[in-house]
Design a protein around this motif. Sequence first.
Motif, PDB file in Angstrom:
ATOM      1  N   ALA A 102       0.819  -1.214   0.000  1.00  0.00           N
ATOM      2  CA  ALA A 102       0.000   0.000   0.000  1.00  0.00           C
ATOM      3  C   ALA A 102       0.847   1.256   0.000  1.00  0.00           C
ATOM      4  N   ALA A 103       2.062   1.170   0.557  1.00  0.00           N
ATOM      5  CA  ALA A 103       2.888   2.365   0.687  1.00  0.00           C
ATOM      6  C   ALA A 103       4.331   1.980   0.963  1.00  0.00           C
ATOM      7  N   TYR A 104       5.198   2.974   0.810  1.00  0.00           N
ATOM      8  CA  TYR A 104       6.596   2.854   1.210  1.00  0.00           C
ATOM      9  C   TYR A 104       6.889   3.984   2.170  1.00  0.00           C
ATOM     10  N   VAL A 105       7.553   3.656   3.270  1.00  0.00           N
ATOM     11  CA  VAL A 105       7.936   4.677   4.246  1.00  0.00           C
ATOM     12  C   VAL A 105       9.409   4.473   4.578  1.00  0.00           C
ATOM     13  N   SER A 106      10.163   5.541   4.537  1.00  0.00           N
ATOM     14  CA  SER A 106      11.556   5.503   4.971  1.00  0.00           C
ATOM     15  C   SER A 106      11.582   5.222   6.465  1.00  0.00           C
ATOM     16  N   SER A 111       6.945   7.176  12.107  1.00  0.00           N
ATOM     17  CA  SER A 111       6.507   7.759  13.376  1.00  0.00           C
ATOM     18  C   SER A 111       5.042   7.397  13.580  1.00  0.00           C
ATOM     19  N   PRO A 112       4.510   7.611  14.793  1.00  0.00           N
ATOM     20  CA  PRO A 112       3.080   7.366  14.984  1.00  0.00           C
ATOM     21  C   PRO A 112       2.206   8.143  13.987  1.00  0.00           C
ATOM     22  N   GLU A 113       2.571   9.383  13.723  1.00  0.00           N
ATOM     23  CA  GLU A 113       1.785  10.206  12.792  1.00  0.00           C
ATOM     24  C   GLU A 113       1.826   9.613  11.379  1.00  0.00           C
ATOM     25  N   ARG A 114       3.006   9.181  10.950  1.00  0.00           N
ATOM     26  CA  ARG A 114       3.152   8.597   9.603  1.00  0.00           C
ATOM     27  C   ARG A 114       2.415   7.260   9.526  1.00  0.00           C
ATOM     28  N   LEU A 115       2.476   6.470  10.589  1.00  0.00           N
ATOM     29  CA  LEU A 115       1.756   5.200  10.630  1.00  0.00           C
ATOM     30  C   LEU A 115       0.254   5.431  10.465  1.00  0.00           C
TER      31      LEU A 115
END
Length: 126
Positions: A102-106, A111-115
Amino acid sequence: MMRSVTDVRVLVVDDQDAYRRAMASVVAETVGFVVVGSVASGEESLEAAQALGPDLVLMDVNLPGIDGVEAAARLTDPGGPVVVLLSTYDEDEFDRGGCGAAAYVSKAAFSPERLLEVWRQSTSQR
């Protein structure tokens, strides 16, 4: 503390223990999310996902054996969990096309906000 019935069940997959702990820590800090398992390889992620039934899998890209992109492709059948790929690499350094993630995150930006942001985006597209 009792967890809510609506908590998002998260499986953490990374071959490095320090990153598994860091990802689990972010999940624990995020209201409405709970870690249900933590494994170190793509093969283990397939077994754990079948046994634990997570809603979300946080998957490192660079794993021994079956890498995170291949494991994501195997996990994202209809009705399967949402898979988010994480890595220290820039997104353009690997091909996640067609894997169903669904996504890629560095990892540096996780972080909780990015999650929460990634979860909301991925579930609104389902």
